[in-house]
Design a protein around this motif. Structure first.
Motif, mmCIF file in Angstrom:
data_model
loop_
_atom_site.group_PDB
_atom_site.id
_atom_site.type_symbol
_atom_site.label_atom_id
_atom_site.label_comp_id
_atom_site.label_asym_id
_atom_site.label_seq_id
_atom_site.Cartn_x
_atom_site.Cartn_y
_atom_site.Cartn_z
ATOM 1 N N GLY A 148 0.805 -1.214 0.000
ATOM 2 C CA GLY A 148 0.000 0.000 0.000
ATOM 3 C C GLY A 148 0.835 1.259 0.000
ATOM 4 O O GLY A 148 0.520 2.235 -0.702
ATOM 5 N N TRP A 149 1.929 1.241 0.764
ATOM 6 C CA TRP A 149 2.820 2.406 0.820
ATOM 7 C C TRP A 149 3.447 2.673 -0.547
ATOM 8 O O TRP A 149 3.498 3.811 -1.023
ATOM 9 N N ILE A 150 3.929 1.629 -1.190
ATOM 10 C CA ILE A 150 4.532 1.802 -2.513
ATOM 11 C C ILE A 150 3.488 2.280 -3.529
ATOM 12 O O ILE A 150 3.757 3.148 -4.372
ATOM 13 N N ALA A 151 2.273 1.721 -3.447
ATOM 14 C CA ALA A 151 1.216 2.149 -4.371
ATOM 15 C C ALA A 151 0.881 3.626 -4.177
ATOM 16 O O ALA A 151 0.712 4.372 -5.153
ATOM 17 N N ILE A 152 0.795 4.075 -2.929
ATOM 18 C CA ILE A 152 0.518 5.486 -2.656
ATOM 19 C C ILE A 152 1.661 6.367 -3.135
ATOM 20 O O ILE A 152 1.444 7.454 -3.697
ATOM 21 N N ALA A 153 2.901 5.920 -2.935
ATOM 22 C CA ALA A 153 4.050 6.712 -3.386
ATOM 23 C C ALA A 153 4.048 6.858 -4.898
ATOM 24 O O ALA A 153 4.296 7.953 -5.432
ATOM 25 N N ILE A 154 3.776 5.764 -5.605
ATOM 26 C CA ILE A 154 3.723 5.848 -7.069
ATOM 27 C C ILE A 154 2.580 6.754 -7.518
ATOM 28 O O ILE A 154 2.728 7.572 -8.433
ATOM 29 N N LEU A 155 1.426 6.614 -6.852
ATOM 30 C CA LEU A 155 0.280 7.468 -7.198
ATOM 31 C C LEU A 155 0.609 8.935 -6.999
ATOM 32 O O LEU A 155 0.357 9.766 -7.888
ATOM 33 N N HIS A 156 1.175 9.293 -5.845
ATOM 34 C CA HIS A 156 1.505 10.693 -5.574
ATOM 35 C C HIS A 156 2.564 11.213 -6.546
ATOM 36 O O HIS A 156 2.514 12.378 -6.964
ATOM 37 N N ALA A 157 3.527 10.361 -6.884
ATOM 38 C CA ALA A 157 4.555 10.804 -7.824
ATOM 39 C C ALA A 157 3.961 11.086 -9.201
ATOM 40 O O ALA A 157 4.293 12.093 -9.838
ATOM 41 N N LEU A 158 3.075 10.223 -9.660
ATOM 42 C CA LEU A 158 2.442 10.444 -10.958
ATOM 43 C C LEU A 158 1.578 11.700 -10.944
ATOM 44 O O LEU A 158 1.577 12.485 -11.895
ATOM 45 N N VAL A 159 0.832 11.898 -9.846
ATOM 46 C CA VAL A 159 -0.030 13.075 -9.754
ATOM 47 C C VAL A 159 0.805 14.354 -9.721
ATOM 48 O O VAL A 159 0.490 15.337 -10.405
ATOM 49 N N GLU A 160 1.880 14.359 -8.925
ATOM 50 C CA GLU A 160 2.731 15.546 -8.871
ATOM 51 C C GLU A 160 3.391 15.823 -10.216
ATOM 52 O O GLU A 160 3.559 16.977 -10.609
ATOM 53 N N THR A 161 3.751 14.765 -10.922
ATOM 54 C CA THR A 161 4.336 14.948 -12.250
ATOM 55 C C THR A 161 3.340 15.581 -13.213
ATOM 56 O O THR A 161 3.686 16.486 -13.982
#
Length: 368
Positions: free
Chosen positions: A103-116
């Motif tokens: 879950g932590w990795i999924a949230i990190a990837i999600l936030h990174a994509l959104v910020e990008t």
């Protein structure tokens, strides 16, 4: 590969007592995993710095912490395969650790994509309506997706506990009244979540919109699933429930465009000549850099016994610029009137009543 590891473990177990030998192996595996992680991410960071896109650096920074923990967990899993006692301990905590890491990795990837994607939506440009709408959708979808990931992660972690899993199965089997009770208790949260989804789809407001709500002027600073943060002009923050923007009326000054009209009202004497004042207004506003060149009108909109109202209508690219433009024109016109037409200011006329005829005759007789 397996035989050398077993030999190392056996040799280490003979040097230390039983609990300390397990701890030593776990610490050694953790340090080795951290060294590998640091080496890999250092190489990736150098590669990212050579690219022109800031999204690579952002993605690496977001994934650094969760992948570090994931690598440590992987090292412990590989170690547990070689040590039966350690594997027993690991199986007791793996049900919590693994869902949390995923879950932590999924949230990190999600936030990174959104910020990008937010980096591509620049709201500092003059015409930023499309960018603000894109940022609003990304913000809302990011919050909703984060909530779903956390909800699923917690659910998977709780299902790893046999007692809670059995209780859950029992409740599912008899979900009649219990389901109604849970639904009633969760109604406010579900209502707010649905309101957040509706906010993302219908877009009544966007990030950086100028709104008038609860009698306050401010900008939309943040939109969450349950509330909206409005930054008031004096830097106060107004916290408004999300449902209020869907169920109540409010003013949105930047829904389609940021351009606005504003006016300055001058209260003048009825005998004032309007032509020179109109000419001075047109000259002043043409010289002001805050005017966008769309609208300039001077009209008498109201008249009374003692005054007339001269409305000076003007336009600007957005509300803060319009406010400053109105202040500039108001000050300039008042100074010009004071210097050139001081008699143009409205004044209250008091006329004494005509003396009655009897009083006049009495005065004449007294004089005679």
């Amino acid at each position: 590969m397996t035989q050398p590891i077993e030999n190392i473990v056996d040799q280490g177990a003979g040097l230390l007592p039983y609990p300390w030998s397990l701890l030593a192996v776990a610490v050694l595996a953790t340090l080795l995993a951290l060294a590998v992680h640091q080496l890999v991410f250092r190489v990736l960071s150098r590669i990212a710095r050579r690219t022109d896109s800031p999204s690579d650096t952002l993605l690496i920074r977001k994934l650094a912490s969760p992948t570090r923990v994931a690598v440590i967990a992987l090292a412990l899993v590989l170690t547990a395969r070689e040590i039966p006692a350690f594997e027993t301990v690991w199986q007791k905590v793996a049900g919590f650790v693994m869902p949390a890491l995923v879950g932590w990795i999924a949230i990190a990837i999600l936030h990174a994509l959104v910020e990008t994607m937010k980096l591509r939506a620049d709201i500092t440009v003059a015409d930023n309506l499309s960018a603000r709408r894109r940022r609003t959708r990304l913000t809302m979808l990011n919050r909703i997706a984060t909530f779903i990931i956390i909800f699923v992660t917690v659910g998977l972690a709780l299902l790893s506990i046999p007692g809670i899993r059995d209780i859950g199965l029992t409740l599912v089997a008899s979900a009649g009244l219990a389901g109604l009770a849970v639904g009633a208790a969760a109604q406010p949260a579900l209502k707010s979540l649905i309101a957040g989804v509706q906010m993302a789809l219908t877009e009544p407001i966007n990030i950086d919109d100028v709104v008038i709500i609860e009698g306050e002027w401010g900008r939309i600073e943040d939109i969450r699933t349950t509330y909206v943060v409005v930054r008031i002009w004096d830097d106060r923050r107004l916290i408004v429930p999300t449902t209020q923007f869907l169920e109540s009326a409010f003013q949105n000054w930047t829904k389609k465009t940021a351009e606005l009209l504003g006016s300055v009202e001058l209260y003048l004497d009825p005998a004032t000549r309007i032509g020179p004042i109109r000419a001075e207004f047109e000259r002043r506003i043409a010289q002001n850099e805050r005017w966008d060149g769309r609208v300039q009108v001077a009209q008498v909109t109201e008249t009374s016994r003692d005054a007339i109202v001269l409305r000076l209508l003007m336009s600007a690219k957005d509300s803060p610029t319009l406010f400053d433009l109105r202040c500039d024109i108001r000050e300039a016109m008042l100074e010009w009137l004071a210097d050139n037409q001081p008699a143009a200011f409205a004044r209250l006329r008091v006329v004494s009543p005509e003396p009655e005829e009897s009083d006049v005759r009495a005065r004449i007789d007294a004089q005679v």
